[in-house]
Structures are given as C-alpha cells and as structure tokens.
Enzyme design. Structure first.
Site, PDB file in Angstrom:
ATOM      1  N   GLY A 118     125.450 -21.611  65.503  1.00 36.73           N
ATOM      2  CA  GLY A 118     124.028 -21.370  65.790  1.00 36.73           C
ATOM      3  C   GLY A 118     123.452 -20.347  64.848  1.00 36.73           C
ATOM      4  O   GLY A 118     124.088 -19.989  63.848  1.00 36.73           O
ATOM      5  N   ASN A 119     122.262 -19.889  65.131  1.00 35.49           N
ATOM      6  CA  ASN A 119     121.642 -18.864  64.290  1.00 35.49           C
ATOM      7  C   ASN A 119     120.814 -17.913  65.149  1.00 35.49           C
ATOM      8  O   ASN A 119     120.684 -18.107  66.346  1.00 35.49           O
ATOM      9  CB  ASN A 119     120.821 -19.508  63.170  1.00 35.49           C
ATOM     10  CG  ASN A 119     119.709 -20.371  63.711  1.00 35.49           C
ATOM     11  OD1 ASN A 119     118.841 -19.895  64.426  1.00 35.49           O
ATOM     12  ND2 ASN A 119     119.754 -21.668  63.399  1.00 35.49           N
ATOM     13  N   ARG A 120     120.268 -16.888  64.491  1.00 38.16           N
ATOM     14  CA  ARG A 120     119.645 -15.795  65.236  1.00 38.16           C
ATOM     15  C   ARG A 120     118.161 -16.017  65.502  1.00 38.16           C
ATOM     16  O   ARG A 120     117.481 -15.101  65.950  1.00 38.16           O
ATOM     17  CB  ARG A 120     119.814 -14.495  64.432  1.00 38.16           C
ATOM     18  CG  ARG A 120     121.222 -13.959  64.460  1.00 38.16           C
ATOM     19  CD  ARG A 120     121.407 -12.854  63.412  1.00 38.16           C
ATOM     20  NE  ARG A 120     120.403 -11.805  63.530  1.00 38.16           N
ATOM     21  CZ  ARG A 120     120.121 -10.931  62.569  1.00 38.16           C
ATOM     22  NH1 ARG A 120     120.756 -11.001  61.416  1.00 38.16           N
ATOM     23  NH2 ARG A 120     119.214 -10.010  62.759  1.00 38.16           N
TER      24      ARG A 120
END
Ligand code: CTP
Length: 433
Positions: free
Chosen positions: A214-216
């Site tokens: 995933g990412n932020r």
C-alpha cells in the site's frame, strides 16, 4: 482591544429554527476551538430547539434574537459590519425566503444585510420544501448575490422521510466555511450541471489474505476536490481507495475500491459519462504477481523475494481511450504528480517530463518529502497545462488547492450551450459563470 484579540477572527453563527439546530453547536465549537470570537445569532424559533444558555456557554458571548437588546451597541448593524465570516446553519426555507427578500425583522436578518464578508448558508428542510420553486428561486437569488448556499446532504430527515434536505455534518459545514474564509469570496457555481469523476486515496495490492502493498496517501486532497466540486454545482462521483478516517463529502456519490484494477474499471465506467476526470488517487504502480490463497508462513517455505507485475496506468489509459474515440473527445483529464527533486532535476523538471509522458490536459504538481503533502492538511504546488502554461499554487489548505484546480478545469470544459445532454436533448443553460 489587546493585540492578540485584534487578530481573532470574528465569526457570526446564525441559527435558523429547524430540528437540525442542535448541529449548530458543533459548528460553534469548531470556531471557538480555532480561537475565534464567535457570536451566535439564533432566530426566535431556533430557541425552541436549542436553549439560549447552550449557545452562550459554547460561544462565551451573550445571545440575542431581536434588535432591541444592547441598543447602545447597535448590534443589528455592528455584528454584520465587523464579521469576518457569517455561517448560517441550519438555514430553513423561511429564513432563506426572508434573506432573499432583504427583510431585516430580527437580529439575524439585520446582521445578514450589513455583512460584507463571506456568507455561507447550510440549508436544512424537507425535500419538498428544498425542491419547491420558491426555495429554488430564493437560493438562486442568494447565490447570484455572492452568497454560498451549501448543497444539502441526502438522507434521513425528521420523521420517516429520506431525500435531499438534510443538514451536512458540522465538520463538513466548517470545512466549506473555512474555505470561504481562506478564499475571501463565494464559491463560483462554475460546475453547475457538470459531471466530474475524482479518484482519491491509495490502492492496496494483496499479497495474501492478510497482507498488502500500500501507500501513505490519506485521500484528503481527493476528498477536498470532491467536496468543493459538489459545492460548485457538479455531480461528483468519488472513486475512493483507502484513506485516513475521512467522512464522505456531502452531495457526492462514493464508489469504494480496493485495488488498482478495481479503481481502473470504476474510473473507466464513470468517465464515459463525465465532463472531467481528476486522478488524485495514489495508484499502486505494481502488484504482487501472484496472490497466495492462504497466509504466507515463516519458515522453510517463506519467499526470498516478492515478484511484482506492473499495473496499468489508469491516467494514460484515459488519454489513450479519448484519442481512440472510446471516451468523449471533450473529456478533460487531470493528473496529479507527487515529485521530489534529485540529481537529474528539480520537482518542476520531473513534472514537465511527466506531463509530456502522460499527455493529460492538466498536471497538478506537489513537492513531497518530509512534512510535505502526504497526510498533511496543507499543500502547495503548481498546475502545468498541456498548452505550456504553468501556475504556481499558493500555499494553503487542500480545499483551497482543490478550488484552484477546479478554477483551472472550468475554462477547459466545452461550453454547454447547444451541447447534447446525456438524455439526448440540447441544453440551453450556458456555462453558468
Ligand atoms: N496514475 C494512474 N495509474 C497508475 C499510476 C498513477 O492513473 N497506475 C496516476 C495518478 O493518479 C496520478 C498520476 O498518474 O494522477 C501520476 O502518478 P505518479 O505515481 O506520480 O506517476 P508515475 O507515472 O507512476 O511516475 P513515477 O515514475 O514518478 O512513479
């Protein structure tokens, strides 16, 4: 007045007489917690729903409804003249009618006649009242005069009815009011009758049933775009990946997706009926090449590496589909770029190359890095246009940035006069600036 108090914003919170008056308390609290000097001005009937003592305790200021209290202070003129922002929540059908007619028969309407600052109304009423031609005309009159009238939310009303007319939540009202305070003027209704698709948040690419890549991305910028576009009159479809704990903006249809592939099909489907697509989502460029059907365990069988496969570039795919005639030729396509400078060039150099590669109409550029853009409430950057123009975006909230992006999208939209509407009829509404 002390130097500190002279810097406090003066906010008037007007409260109309509707069941949603209790939500005004959340709006008042937002501004008192921000350190503002809040004066609450209810109508007489609002006090049937929430008592004067509650408004006085929350605001720390006396509360009056008529023009004959504190007469030497001339409050019916001074409150409006000195206000930096007036927020009316809830605004009933009757209150909208009185204000549209220019009445000044209580302290709130008198205050509204003397206010020269941004004014925002958050209507709340039954759907029949909201859709009645009298209310529709009153709202149009107020908007023409530069007042911002928030689109009501859809949902449960008093009793068993549901439909548009519900007061948006206090945080939503406060977010729109703060944008007006930041802009210093009303939100233009430049997207009336337009359909916008906005993607937001991050995708998650599963590795096994419990893990993902995933990412932020917090989704805050995309949600702000959706909120502001809806309040500028657009019919908005928000294609949302994973976000921080964000409430869906009111008057927006939300489609929730998990992976880049789900986001791609949702965006493509909605884009076919849209005037513009804004890709604010942080789409994963790669996904694990295989997804384990059971949890990957430590031990002898644990993998040394995770093979990845490339996800399609959704933005580039939209541009290609438009070129091939699979999407409307006048669809406006906007990309976002989160960039850092490096030994090969600064943020703008990389962004110009990205615009060239992706061939979208506008590229909104954020400089990212420690303390910038991701998860933050403020943003700054540039808008690069396919015609070569570059506009610096002033530092400000993500809502302000959203508003500037929509200012840039508006002139690219095909004028609506004579354009076939979705149902095949010709519209004659003009581009409604
Ligand atoms: N984007 C997309 N599909 C992807 C990846 C990105 O539609 N698979 C969109 C994003 O929503 C954004 C824009 O492309 O509007 C730029 O994303 P970014 O990740 O910065 O671009 P990349 O092409 O992945 O460039 P980089 O090589 O810098 O990662």
């Amino acid at each position: 007045m002390s130097p500190l108090s002279s810097q406090r914003r003066r906010i008037v919170v007007g409260v109309g007489g509707g069941i949603a008056a209790y939500k005004a308390c959340g709006v008042i609290r937002h501004f008192t917690e921000a350190g503002d000097d809040v004066r609450v001005v209810p109508t007489e009937s609002a006090l049937q729903f929430v008592g004067r003592a509650t408004f006085e305790a929350l605001s720390g200021n006396p509360v009056h409804t008529g023009v004959f209290a504190d007469v030497p202070e001339v409050p019916h003129v001074r409150l409006g003249q000195e206000a930096d922002l007036v927020v009316v929540a809830p605004a009933t059908a009757d209150l909208l009618a009185r204000v549209a007619a220019g009445r000044a028969d209580d302290l709130l309407t008198a205050t509204l006649l003397t206010a020269r600052c941004p004014v925002v109304f958050a209507p709340a009423m039954h759907t029949e009242m909201w859709e009645h031609p009298a209310t529709v005309e009153n709202v149009a009159t107020l908007r023409r005069r530069g007042v911002t009238v928030i689109e009501p939310a859809s949902g449960r009303l008093t009793g068993k009815d549901t439909g548009p007319g519900r007061l948006p939540e206090p945080d939503e009202i406060a977010a729109i009011a703060e944008l007006l305070a930041e802009r210093g003027d009303a939100l233009p209704r430049s997207l009336d009758g337009r359909r916008l698709v906005i993607s937001a948040g991050g995708t998650r690419e599963p590795l096994d049933p419990v893990r993902f890549l995933g990412n932020r991305s917090s989704g805050k910028q995309g949600y702000a775009l959706a909120r502001v576009a809806a309040q500028r009159g657009a019919e908005v479809t928000l294609i949302s990946g994973y976000t921080a704990d964000l409430a869906p903006p009111s008057a927006v249809s939300v489609v929730s997706v998990r992976t880049a592939q789900e986001m791609q099909s949702a965006v493509r489907e909605a884009a076919a009926r849209a005037d513009a697509v804004v890709m604010a989502a942080a789409v994963a460029d790669f996904r694990p090449a295989t997804v384990a059907t059971s949890k990957i365990k430590k031990g002898a069988d644990e993998p040394d590496t995770v093979p990845l496969t490339r996800n399609d570039d959704i933005l580039a795919g939209l541009v290609a589909a438009r070129a091939e005639g699979d999407l409307p030729a006048d669809l406006v396509i906007v990309g976002f770029a989160a960039e850092t400078g490096d030994e090969n060039g600064d943020v703008l150099t990389h962004a110009r190359a990205k615009l060239e590669r992706k061939k979208c109409d506008l590229l909104v550029v954020n400089a990212v890095g420690e303390g910038k853009a991701f998860e933050m409430d403020v943003n700054d950057g540039w808008i690069l246009s396919a015609d070569g123009s570059e506009t610096a975006l002033e530092h400000g909230s993500k809502a302000l940035m959203a508003s500037r992006v929509l200012d840039a999208v508006t002139p690219l939209l095909t004028p609506t006069i004579g354009r076939p509407a979705a149902d095949g009829e010709c519209t004659n509404t003009g581009s409604s600036h």
